[in-house]
Design an enzyme around this catalytic site. Structure first.
Site, short mmCIF file in Angstrom:
data_model
loop_
_atom_site.label_atom_id
_atom_site.label_comp_id
_atom_site.label_asym_id
_atom_site.label_seq_id
_atom_site.Cartn_x
_atom_site.Cartn_y
_atom_site.Cartn_z
CB CYS A 1 -0.93 0.01 1.21
SG CYS A 1 -1.88 -1.49 1.33
CG HIS B 1 -3.31 3.02 2.65
ND1 HIS B 1 -3.91 2.66 1.47
CD2 HIS B 1 -3.22 1.88 3.39
CE1 HIS B 1 -4.17 1.37 1.49
NE2 HIS B 1 -3.77 0.88 2.65
CG ASN C 1 -6.68 -1.40 1.58
OD1 ASN C 1 -6.00 -0.93 0.67
ND2 ASN C 1 -6.15 -1.93 2.66
N1 ACO Z 1 -18.32 -9.43 9.45
C1 ACO Z 1 -18.73 -9.76 10.68
N2 ACO Z 1 -17.88 -10.10 11.66
C2 ACO Z 1 -16.57 -10.12 11.36
C3 ACO Z 1 -16.08 -9.79 10.10
C4 ACO Z 1 -17.01 -9.44 9.11
N3 ACO Z 1 -16.65 -9.10 7.85
N4 ACO Z 1 -14.72 -9.89 10.11
C5 ACO Z 1 -14.38 -10.26 11.35
N5 ACO Z 1 -15.48 -10.41 12.11
C6 ACO Z 1 -15.58 -10.81 13.51
C7 ACO Z 1 -14.36 -11.59 13.96
O1 ACO Z 1 -14.50 -12.94 13.59
C8 ACO Z 1 -14.39 -11.37 15.46
O2 ACO Z 1 -15.36 -12.24 15.99
P1 ACO Z 1 -15.06 -13.02 17.39
O3 ACO Z 1 -14.89 -11.93 18.41
O4 ACO Z 1 -16.29 -13.85 17.56
O5 ACO Z 1 -13.80 -13.79 17.13
C9 ACO Z 1 -14.97 -9.95 15.59
O6 ACO Z 1 -15.58 -9.64 14.33
C10 ACO Z 1 -13.92 -8.90 15.91
O7 ACO Z 1 -12.80 -9.10 15.03
P2 ACO Z 1 -11.58 -8.14 15.08
O8 ACO Z 1 -10.57 -8.63 14.09
O9 ACO Z 1 -11.14 -7.91 16.49
O10 ACO Z 1 -12.24 -6.79 14.55
P3 ACO Z 1 -11.55 -5.38 14.42
O11 ACO Z 1 -12.34 -4.39 15.18
O12 ACO Z 1 -10.08 -5.44 14.66
O13 ACO Z 1 -11.77 -5.07 12.89
C11 ACO Z 1 -10.58 -5.11 10.83
C12 ACO Z 1 -11.26 -5.94 11.91
C13 ACO Z 1 -11.60 -4.23 10.17
C14 ACO Z 1 -9.96 -6.06 9.81
C15 ACO Z 1 -9.48 -4.23 11.47
O14 ACO Z 1 -8.66 -5.01 12.29
C16 ACO Z 1 -8.63 -3.56 10.44
O15 ACO Z 1 -9.07 -2.71 9.70
N6 ACO Z 1 -7.33 -3.87 10.41
C17 ACO Z 1 -6.41 -3.26 9.48
C18 ACO Z 1 -6.67 -3.77 8.13
C19 ACO Z 1 -5.78 -3.08 7.16
O16 ACO Z 1 -5.64 -1.89 7.19
N7 ACO Z 1 -5.14 -3.82 6.32
C20 ACO Z 1 -4.24 -3.22 5.42
C21 ACO Z 1 -4.13 -4.09 4.32
S1 ACO Z 1 -3.32 -3.19 3.11
C22 ACO Z 1 -2.29 -4.11 2.13
O17 ACO Z 1 -1.10 -4.02 2.25
C23 ACO Z 1 -2.95 -5.05 1.12
#
Ligand code: ACO
Length: 330
Positions: free
Chosen positions: A116, A255, A285
């Site tokens: 990214c 980003h 993203n």
């Molecule tokens: N729908 C419903 N529930 C979900 C989903 C979904 N799509 N995805 C995860 N959950 C659930 C999980 O299973 C978990 O359930 P559990 O508590 O029963 O285990 C719960 O939601 C909480 O999960 P978390 O991972 O703690 O949720 P969080 O608040 O951290 O949000 C997210 C997840 C959105 C992925 C966040 O962590 C995030 O944005 N992280 C950064 C992602 C990012 O920026 N990535 C960059 C990639 S860029 C590149 O280089 C390609």
């Protein structure tokens, strides 16, 4: 080499595929909800290509717009740099396909991999080429077809990503330009965000396919925490190096990974909501294309005008990160 040469952006272009995939559509594919995706990420929809559309097709559309805005003919282009984690194929580079499709026959062409942060890495490389006098101009493209490496059975990742491209022409400018830049990386954190299959470590085989190794793997909450800390740090460094202060920043263009990450960074830096550009709701993203697409839309919407200070900041797989301050030239 002339250190006093001002180098800036003289043309911008972006392209997104027509097809929209809304959160409601994802509700039918995995166990998720519009409400969960919206509150946790700020994403409402994303654009997706027709299956089989390669990154170069999107890149060329964005590039044509940027070249036309900069009034540069393809044959006058000297170097093409494509930042992507979803190249058309492992080799030749996507930049070579773009060079051929544009008929930019006099341009050198290569890809860079910084996930990214790729567009900002590319911008810094282009600036050096022009500063040293090796090239007079450069075309920097950020492009992704992330839907080609998205696991549509994994709700943790498939709700986050989209497809798109953005391009910038970089040249000497009469006023303003790129004032400060900062790049960083930490390869110890590679296993928090990666695609394990298809390279020399795990060449494609029926086993890598069965183990779903050709898809993005991500430890979401670890990425989240690191992203907030490093984007704050990177933006602050570029701002200090540019000898400006927060009130001088017209627009922070981060980003667009997650609304909550961006909001935490904004608060830590001490910016007002109106000083931050957001389009994550529309596109999700788009990795290397994200920051440049946001810059394109910010300029199109006249949120950036001549002599405004803007800050680009990104982080991504690697981990990598980068930032720059630009005094806008047009
Ligand atoms: N729908 C419903 N529930 C979900 C989903 C979904 N799509 N995805 C995860 N959950 C659930 C999980 O299973 C978990 O359930 P559990 O508590 O029963 O285990 C719960 O939601 C909480 O999960 P978390 O991972 O703690 O949720 P969080 O608040 O951290 O949000 C997210 C997840 C959105 C992925 C966040 O962590 C995030 O944005 N992280 C950064 C992602 C990012 O920026 N990535 C960059 C990639 S860029 C590149 O280089 C390609």
């Amino acid at each position: 080499m002339s250190k006093s040469k001002k180098i800036g952006i003289t043309g911008l272009g972006m392209y997104v595929p027509k097809k929209v995939l809304a959160n409601k559509d994802l509700e039918k594919m995995v166990d998720t909800s519009d409400e969960w995706i919206t509150t946790r990420t700020g994403i409402k929809k994303r654009r997706i290509v027709k299956p089989g559309t390669p990154s170069s097709v999107l890149a060329v559309e964005a590039a044509k717009r940027a070249l036309s805005q900069a009034k540069i003919k393809p044959e006058d282009l000297e170097v093409i740099i494509v930042a992507t984690v979803t190249p058309d194929m492992p080799f030749p580079s996507t930049a070579c396909f773009v060079q051929s499709k544009l008929k930019a026959k006099n341009a050198a062409a290569f890809d860079i991999g910084a996930a990214c942060s790729g567009f900002i890495y590319g911008l810094v490389i282009a600036k050096q080429f022009i500063e040293t006098g090796l090239y007079k101009n450069a075309l920097v493209i950020g492009v992704e077809v992330l839907t080609s490496i998205t696991d549509w059975t994994d709700r943790n990742t498939c709700v986050l990503f989209g497809d798109g491209a953005g391009a910038a022409v970089v040249e000497p400018v009469a006023s303003g330009g790129i004032i400060s830049t900062y790049l960083g990386a930490d390869g110890n954190l590679a296993n928090l965000l990666y695609m394990p299959g298809g390279g020399s470590r795990h060449p494609a085989s029926s086993q890598t396919v069965n183990k779903r190794m050709h898809y993005i793997k991500m430890s979401g909450s670890e990425v989240f925490k690191f992203a907030v800390r490093i984007m704050t740090d990177a933006a602050t460094r570029a701002v200090c190096d540019a000898h400006i202060a927060c009130p001088d920043i017209k627009l922070l263009i981060p980003h667009q990974a997650n609304m909550r990450i961006i909001d935490s960074v904004r608060k830590r830096i001490g910016l007002k909501p109106e000083q931050v550009f957001l389009n994550v709701a529309k596109y999700g993203n788009v990795s290397a294309a994200s920051t440049i697409m946001a810059l394109c839309e910010a300029v199109e919407e006249k949120r950036v005008k001549k002599n405004d200070y803007i800050v680009l900041v990104a982080f991504g797989g690697g981990f990598t990160w980068g930032s720059c301050v630009i005094k806008w030239s047009y």
